[in-house]
Enzyme design. Structure first.
Site, PDB file in Angstrom:
ATOM      1  N   LYS A  74     -13.848  -0.802  -6.440  1.00 19.31           N
ATOM      2  CA  LYS A  74     -13.011  -0.189  -7.500  1.00 19.31           C
ATOM      3  C   LYS A  74     -13.046   1.231  -7.393  1.00 19.31           C
ATOM      4  O   LYS A  74     -14.137   1.842  -7.378  1.00 19.31           O
ATOM      5  CB  LYS A  74     -12.904  -1.023  -8.707  1.00 19.31           C
ATOM      6  CG  LYS A  74     -13.940  -0.707  -9.548  1.00 19.31           C
ATOM      7  CD  LYS A  74     -13.901  -1.328 -10.965  1.00 19.31           C
ATOM      8  CE  LYS A  74     -15.177  -1.082 -11.748  1.00 19.31           C
ATOM      9  NZ  LYS A  74     -14.946  -1.469 -13.304  1.00 19.31           N
ATOM     10  N   SER A 128       4.216   0.114  -3.068  1.00 16.29           N
ATOM     11  CA  SER A 128       2.664   0.103  -2.601  1.00 16.29           C
ATOM     12  C   SER A 128       2.182   1.270  -3.704  1.00 16.29           C
ATOM     13  O   SER A 128       2.692   1.643  -4.558  1.00 16.29           O
ATOM     14  CB  SER A 128       2.441   0.419  -1.307  1.00 16.29           C
ATOM     15  OG  SER A 128       3.052   1.804  -1.098  1.00 16.29           O
ATOM     16  N   TYR A 138      -0.347  -2.810  -2.405  1.00 11.70           N
ATOM     17  CA  TYR A 138      -1.344  -2.683  -1.386  1.00 11.70           C
ATOM     18  C   TYR A 138      -1.230  -1.298  -1.098  1.00 11.70           C
ATOM     19  O   TYR A 138      -0.456  -0.495  -1.757  1.00 11.70           O
ATOM     20  CB  TYR A 138      -0.775  -3.381   0.164  1.00 11.70           C
ATOM     21  CG  TYR A 138       0.629  -2.802   0.281  1.00 11.70           C
ATOM     22  CD1 TYR A 138       0.738  -1.549   1.202  1.00 11.70           C
ATOM     23  CD2 TYR A 138       1.932  -3.237  -0.106  1.00 11.70           C
ATOM     24  CE1 TYR A 138       2.129  -1.092   1.512  1.00 11.70           C
ATOM     25  CE2 TYR A 138       3.102  -2.804   0.256  1.00 11.70           C
ATOM     26  CZ  TYR A 138       3.162  -1.578   1.146  1.00 11.70           C
ATOM     27  OH  TYR A 138       4.437  -1.297   1.455  1.00 11.70           O
TER      28      TYR A 138
END
Length: 114
Positions: free
Chosen positions: A9, A25, A58
């Site tokens: 992360k 995205s 994504y």
């Protein structure tokens, strides 16, 4: 048994742009992607600290060293420039292997730099 666990992360990056007129995205500085062990087109979750929104999308490579964190397409409605976000990726792993896995966590500095 296979389970999903936190792979990596980027913790508390700041949105630099929101581009509604894009296919979709999240565009992310390639330096941050590399540091967090993330790749282009990888499925991610974006958690907005300012408003509580959580989205799945994504990744698209952003210019290296630019600090870009840009919500694209419909995701642009879930955050605004200046909002703080956490960008999360997960991995599917064998249960026993997952016990020993250590996620990669990146803490960007001002300007979303390393």
């Amino acid at each position: 048994m296979q389970i999903q666990i936190l792979k990596s992360k980027v913790h508390r990056a700041v949105i630099t742009e929101a581009n509604l007129n894009y296919v979709g995205s999240l565009t992310l500085d390639e330096d941050l992607m590399d540091a967090a062990n993330m790749i282009e087109h990888e499925k991610i979750q974006v958690v907005n600290v300012n408003n509580g929104e959580r989205i799945e999308t994504y990744l698209i490579k952003g210019k290296r060293g630019s600090g870009v964190v840009c919500l694209n397409g419909p995701a642009a409605r879930k955050g605004a420039e200046g909002d703080v976000v956490i960008i999360i990726s997960y991995a599917l792993m064998d249960f026993e292997a997952a016990k020993a896995y250590k996620p990669v966590v990146v803490f960007p500095k001002d300007g979303n730099t390393l």
